[in-house]
Design a protein around this motif. Structure first.
Motif, PDB file in Angstrom:
ATOM      1  N   ALA B  21       2.020  -1.501   3.808  1.00  0.00           N
ATOM      2  CA  ALA B  21       2.746  -2.288   2.804  1.00  0.00           C
ATOM      3  C   ALA B  21       3.291  -3.597   3.371  1.00  0.00           C
ATOM      4  O   ALA B  21       3.140  -4.655   2.766  1.00  0.00           O
ATOM      5  CB  ALA B  21       3.870  -1.448   2.201  1.00  0.00           C
ATOM      6  N   GLU B  22       3.919  -3.511   4.552  1.00  0.00           N
ATOM      7  CA  GLU B  22       4.532  -4.729   5.097  1.00  0.00           C
ATOM      8  C   GLU B  22       3.465  -5.757   5.464  1.00  0.00           C
ATOM      9  O   GLU B  22       3.641  -6.951   5.224  1.00  0.00           O
ATOM     10  CB  GLU B  22       5.371  -4.382   6.322  1.00  0.00           C
ATOM     11  N   PHE B  25       2.246  -7.337   2.371  1.00  0.00           N
ATOM     12  CA  PHE B  25       3.292  -8.216   1.858  1.00  0.00           C
ATOM     13  C   PHE B  25       3.223  -9.572   2.572  1.00  0.00           C
ATOM     14  O   PHE B  25       3.240 -10.631   1.939  1.00  0.00           O
ATOM     15  CB  PHE B  25       4.651  -7.553   2.090  1.00  0.00           C
ATOM     16  N   LEU B  28       0.171 -11.504   1.443  1.00  0.00           N
ATOM     17  CA  LEU B  28       0.286 -12.016   0.073  1.00  0.00           C
ATOM     18  C   LEU B  28       1.223 -13.217  -0.015  1.00  0.00           C
ATOM     19  O   LEU B  28       1.072 -14.074  -0.884  1.00  0.00           O
ATOM     20  CB  LEU B  28       0.784 -10.911  -0.854  1.00  0.00           C
ATOM     21  N   ARG B  29       2.186 -13.264   0.900  1.00  0.00           N
ATOM     22  CA  ARG B  29       3.112 -14.398   0.866  1.00  0.00           C
ATOM     23  C   ARG B  29       2.395 -15.704   1.153  1.00  0.00           C
ATOM     24  O   ARG B  29       2.890 -16.768   0.802  1.00  0.00           O
ATOM     25  CB  ARG B  29       4.257 -14.188   1.867  1.00  0.00           C
ATOM     26  N   ALA B  47       3.666   1.916  -2.864  1.00  0.00           N
ATOM     27  CA  ALA B  47       4.196   0.647  -2.375  1.00  0.00           C
ATOM     28  C   ALA B  47       3.125  -0.445  -2.447  1.00  0.00           C
ATOM     29  O   ALA B  47       3.426  -1.598  -2.771  1.00  0.00           O
ATOM     30  CB  ALA B  47       4.683   0.812  -0.938  1.00  0.00           C
ATOM     31  N   GLN B  50       2.624  -1.329  -6.076  1.00  0.00           N
ATOM     32  CA  GLN B  50       3.731  -2.146  -6.556  1.00  0.00           C
ATOM     33  C   GLN B  50       3.573  -3.604  -6.106  1.00  0.00           C
ATOM     34  O   GLN B  50       3.862  -4.525  -6.873  1.00  0.00           O
ATOM     35  CB  GLN B  50       5.035  -1.561  -6.038  1.00  0.00           C
ATOM     36  N   LEU B  51       3.114  -3.793  -4.868  1.00  0.00           N
ATOM     37  CA  LEU B  51       2.926  -5.156  -4.372  1.00  0.00           C
ATOM     38  C   LEU B  51       1.872  -5.885  -5.195  1.00  0.00           C
ATOM     39  O   LEU B  51       2.032  -7.057  -5.535  1.00  0.00           O
ATOM     40  CB  LEU B  51       2.508  -5.130  -2.897  1.00  0.00           C
ATOM     41  N   ALA B  54       3.337  -6.848  -8.463  1.00  0.00           N
ATOM     42  CA  ALA B  54       4.329  -7.918  -8.400  1.00  0.00           C
ATOM     43  C   ALA B  54       3.702  -9.259  -8.035  1.00  0.00           C
ATOM     44  O   ALA B  54       4.305 -10.306  -8.243  1.00  0.00           O
ATOM     45  CB  ALA B  54       5.409  -7.558  -7.382  1.00  0.00           C
ATOM     46  N   SER B  55       2.502  -9.211  -7.457  1.00  0.00           N
ATOM     47  CA  SER B  55       1.859 -10.459  -7.057  1.00  0.00           C
ATOM     48  C   SER B  55       1.290 -11.143  -8.295  1.00  0.00           C
ATOM     49  O   SER B  55       1.270 -10.578  -9.388  1.00  0.00           O
ATOM     50  CB  SER B  55       0.735 -10.160  -6.075  1.00  0.00           C
TER      51      SER B  55
END
Lengths: 872, 78
Positions: B21-22, B25, B28-29, B47, B50-51, B54-55
């Motif tokens: 997940a991290e 994340f 994706l940033r 997780a 969810q990412l 949310a993206s």
């Protein structure tokens, strides 16, 4: 120690405590689902974590307890005091095993045998045939809610229709699931959980609130909410979601509830014509004609209109059920005709008869509800305003009465039933949550009918949590963010504390240095600069000290939380009825102070239970309510924490105490003559006095109250007692908030410096020689019309006489308070006041009478601090 | 590594657990409009799901699974 085990031990203690408290709460209110869920979860977590270590017996015992709790949770086994006793016993045993684990990293050798026996007892309830007469397969974990959730309409019509057609029975479950934010850390994977959930028809997923901007997201915090329609039984779903059951809101709805048309209502005479025609066909049982009428009309009107949607539902209904379930069909036809879906006239509840159709509230009723809610909300505001503890009780009662009346006026039976528990919860823990939840749902006993023209939002929009009472479960759950807590070994804090103490001493050295700079080196400027620096360091040190103290401060609830259990056990043993009232649990004090308080408090509580409060029969005979009240109140007064333990029992008879003390030779007959009642009662603090004739195994061995007094005095506090015969007893304990830093006054005697704790000092006076008089063997002087006995410190310490003694015509007298008496102590001179850390005497000096400890002075000297109680 | 990236294309392989997940994340940033390809995944941890939700990205080759279908319902690549 294995770091994992080191972490497990405090965690296990927390869980045991949670479970224990929960059990007690359950005994009072067996119906509280949220409490039973908490207890179950605590025990379940304990079982899970214990599996990591080689503690087989512990795991198996906890497992048996978990199974029993599981049955209690499903309502399979009714909870009774016996079960609570056994479960508490088992938890206690587990607690002792945890202690053993901490000291020896292994369970006691007899653990296996003890465990087998306990497990047998726990399992014996499980083996009993179900007394509730419920079939296990149908026993729901929570009460069955048949209300239609307000989010149902947000499912697209096509999805609902697919579900409608796929249904194998007339009813289905509509449930929402909001995983805990921290659930990932516990290894939960909600998506996987849903994937394996039984009988899923369709579901929606989305954030509970709009996602934060992507960059500020915490990828490990779960923000999702799921809404699911399932074709399964309640029991099966409960079983699947059992570990997160408090995050789930399950409604059992009828398949016809799915058939809710959406869209904007169109107008026109054509709908009225259709209605008449359709009803004719329906009455005539002509399904083909009805189908034809429906499809004809569908081709004529806009597909997005409400009526088109209703028509499609008629089609779906006809294809699944034909002309059966006529009520549902008629309703849909009426929807086409009028543009509004009439409420369902019958609610064929399969499981309960409670689903009577609810009349829609009239306007008058609605106004009444609004007023009632406003009043109720005001009550919560009242409770939120901080109050003097003396008033708080009365205020709470007033609020409770108002809320009760409101509940009665609105016929809200849920609120009426739950109110006493919520009030008790607030009184005991100060937690407004349950009360607030009740007030928010006041009068919401009926299903709401969604406005017909609501248009289903797209799934991209966040799914806000339902506001219905069923969702109140969430409010008892842990929706609120967990406080960020650091678990630190106390020894680490203590070492910081010691460093701060040394810093304070080192800081005091600076002012000596300033004096030296001026006197020895004659440099005033340097002296002033040192003093300036001193002021800065002083400020920082003080801040540091306050900070460390704050870390060591703990709420007294740490000590109080064991009392509900203690009172319950003892009152059961003695056959007395006792209500325990605890107030001011949030009051804080230093950890050491609290620890020194724990034992005295237990003695005091036991005394009240054993000697104070009478048996129900005695109480009735005395014209009191059967149930006695034991009240424990804590509050802060300046630098002291005050704890009061009071009961409404029979009180203490001063004459009996006096007689007993005389018999035991504790007081002389003359002294007995002079004593007033208050003084006589306080004799119970003297060693060896117990008025209860027979010795019980709880208290009454004549050691109780003097142990209390010596423990309290050792901690620098004081204890007093008031009692009214026949009406009750009040014991008050005053303890300093912190024991770490002591303010002392230094005095000089024969060229030596001694310290006296400031708390003992009343005042300092200079007395002329001729004003000191001898009464019998005792020197005295008169201070503002009071005769004060004089003690000479030099003599008490047996310091050598000095020639200058005789020449002084004025004596420096420090008036000190010893116990409740005042004594004037003659010294050679008064010196400065200091804040020091008093260290107890250690090694060879330990047990030296007359001194309470030593402290280090700024110039490196060791100061002896006097223990006046012992010396005078 | 179950995450492969190529420009704005992010392909997820096999089991994507919470451990990823991290990393996802962070990836994706740095990407404006990511395109997720799920052709080779069998399971995605919540997780990860969810990412993706949310993206601002779109998803292609969504596995045949009602839960994932619901989660990515408005994210389906054209």
């Amino acid at each position: 120690m294995n770091p994992l085990l080191a972490q497990f031990i405090p965690e296990a203690r927390d869980l045991l405590e949670q479970a224990g408290n929960g059990m007690l709460a359950l005994e009072r209110d067996a119906g509280s689902q949220s409490v039973i869920n908490d207890v179950f979860r605590a025990v379940h977590t304990l079982k899970g974590s214990s599996g990591l270590f080689d503690v087989g017996p512990l795991t198996r015992l906890v497992h048996a307890a978990e199974d029993l709790l599981g049955e209690v949770r499903t309502g399979e086994i009714p909870l009774n005091s016996d079960i609570v006793d056994r479960l508490l016993d088992s938890l206690d045993l587990v607690g002792r095993w945890i202690d053993a684990l901490e000291t020896r990293e292994a369970l006691p050798s007899d653990a296996e045998a003890t465990m087998t026996e306990r497990v047998k007892v726990l399992r014996s309830w499980l083996a009993e045939p179900s007394t509730a007469g419920l079939d296990r397969a149908t026993a729901p974990m929570t009460s069955v809610v048949t209300e239609v959730p307000d989010w149902l309409d947000r499912f697209p019509e096509a999805d609902r229709m697919t579900a409608f057609k796929a249904l194998s029975r007339p009813r289905l479950l509509a449930w929402s699931f909001e995983p805990d934010e921290d659930c990932f850390f516990r290894g939960d994977d909600p998506v996987a959980m849903l994937r394996h959930a039984p009988g899923i028809l369709t579901l929606r997923a989305g954030p509970r609130a709009p996602f934060p901007t992507f960059d500020s997201m915490d990828p490990l915090s779960c923000l999702l909410r799921f809404e699911v329609l399932s074709d399964t039984t309640r029991a099966e779903l409960d079983e699947h979601m059992r570990y997160v059951i408090e995050r789930v809101d399950i409604r059992e709805i009828a398949s016809a509830d799915l058939a809710s048309p959406v869209g904007k209502a169109a107008g026109g005479p054509v709908f009225g014509d259709f209605g008449r025609l359709a009803r004719q066909h329906l009455a005539g049982g002509d399904r083909t004609a009805l189908e034809r009428a429906v499809s004809t009309l569908l081709t004529m009107i806009a597909p997005a209109s409400f009526q088109a949607s209703a028509l499609r539902w008629v089609q779906a209904h006809l294809s699944c059920h034909g002309l059966d379930r006529r009520g549902d069909l008629e309703r849909l036809i009426a929807a086409v005709e009028t543009g509004v879906l009439p409420p369902r006239s019958e609610h064929p509840a399969a499981t309960s008869s409670a689903a009577e159709p609810a009349p829609s509230p009239t306007e008058g009723e609605a106004a009444l509800h609004d007023t009632a809610r406003t009043i109720a909300a005001e009550q919560i505001k009242v409770l939120k305003t901080p109050a003097d503890p003396a008033l708080a009780q009365g205020r709470l009662e007033a609020v409770a009465t108002v809320l009760k009346n409101l509940a009665d006026a609105l016929g809200d039976s849920h609120m009426a039933a739950e109110l006493p528990n919520a009030v008790t919860a607030f009184r005991q823990t100060g937690d407004l949550g349950p009360l607030q939840a009740l007030v928010e749902t006041l009068g919401e006993q009926r299903p709401e009918i969604p406005p017909p023209d609501r248009i289903a939002p797209s799934a991209a929009e966040p799914i806000p949590a339902s506001s219905k009472p069923g969702a109140a479960v969430d409010e008892h759950g842990d929706v609120k963010a967990l406080p960020r807590v650091l678990r630190v070994d106390q020894s680490k804090i203590d070492s910081i504390m010691n460093l701060v103490a040394e810093l304070i001493v080192a800081k005091n050295g600076l002012s000596y240095l300033a004096t030296r700079a001026e006197q020895v080196h004659g440099s005033r400027v340097v002296a002033r600069e040192i003093k300036d620096q001193f002021a800065v360091i002083d400020r920082i040190t003080q801040g540091l000290q306050v900070g460390v103290m704050a870390v060591r401060m703990m709420p007294v609830s740490q000590v109080f939380q064991r009392f509900p259990r203690l009172v319950r056990d003892i009152s059961r043993k003695l056959g007395k009825k006792i209500e325990l009232v605890i107030e001011g649990e949030d009051t804080e004090a230093d950890k050491n102070v609290l620890e020194s308080l724990a034992d005295p408090l237990i003695h005091m509580v036991r005394n009240s239970l054993d000697h104070g409060i009478e048996t129900p029969d005695e109480r009735k005979a005395a014209g009191k309510p059967e149930q006695g009240v034991l009240k424990i109140v804590a509050r802060q007064e300046n630098d002291f924490v005050v704890i009061e333990v009071s009961d409404d029992g029979k009180g203490i008879d001063p004459l009996r105490v006096k007689a007993k003390a005389l018999k035991l030779g504790l007081i002389s007959p003359e002294r007995a003559e002079q004593m007033n009642d208050g003084e006589a009662i306080n004799l119970v603090f003297d060693a060896g006095l117990s008025t209860k004739e027979e010795v019980s195994d709880l208290s009454g061995r004549g050691v109780g109250m003097d142990v209390v007094r010596s423990a309290v005095i050792k901690a620098g506090g004081e204890v007093s007692l008031r009692s009214t015969l026949g009406a009750g007893t009040l014991v008050t304990v005053r303890l300093p908030l912190t024991m770490a830093v002591t303010r002392i006054v230094t005095i000089e005697c024969r060229g030596r410096i001694f310290g006296i704790p400031m708390d003992h000092v009343v005042e300092t006076v200079r007395v002329k020689r001729e004003h000191i008089h001898r009464i019998k063997a005792m020197e005295t002087f008169v201070l503002r019309d009071t005769i004060i006995p004089i003690a000479r410190l030099a003599r008490a310490l047996r310091l050598p006489e000095v020639a200058s003694d005789a020449q002084r015509d004025e004596e420096a007298v420090m008036v000190v308070k010893v116990g409740r008496e005042r004594v004037g102590m003659v010294v050679d001179g008064f010196r400065e006041r200091l804040e020091v850390i008093v260290k107890p005497l250690e090694g060879v000096l330990e047990g030296l009478p007359g001194f309470s400890g030593t402290a280090l002075l700024g110039d490196g000297q060791v100061l002896l601090v006097l223990d006046l109680q012992e010396m005078l | 590594m179950p995450i492969r990236t190529e420009d704005s294309l992010i392909a997820l392989d096999g089991h994507c657990t919470i451990e990823e997940a991290e990393a996802l994340f962070e990836i994706l940033r740095g990407i404006e409009e990511p395109v997720f390809d799920l052709a080779a995944t069998n399971t995605l941890h919540t997780a990860i799901v969810q990412l993706i939700m949310a993206s601002s990205g779109v998803v292609r080759n969504i596995p045949d699974d009602p839960v994932l279908a619901a989660c990515f319902h408005n994210r389906r690549a054209a």
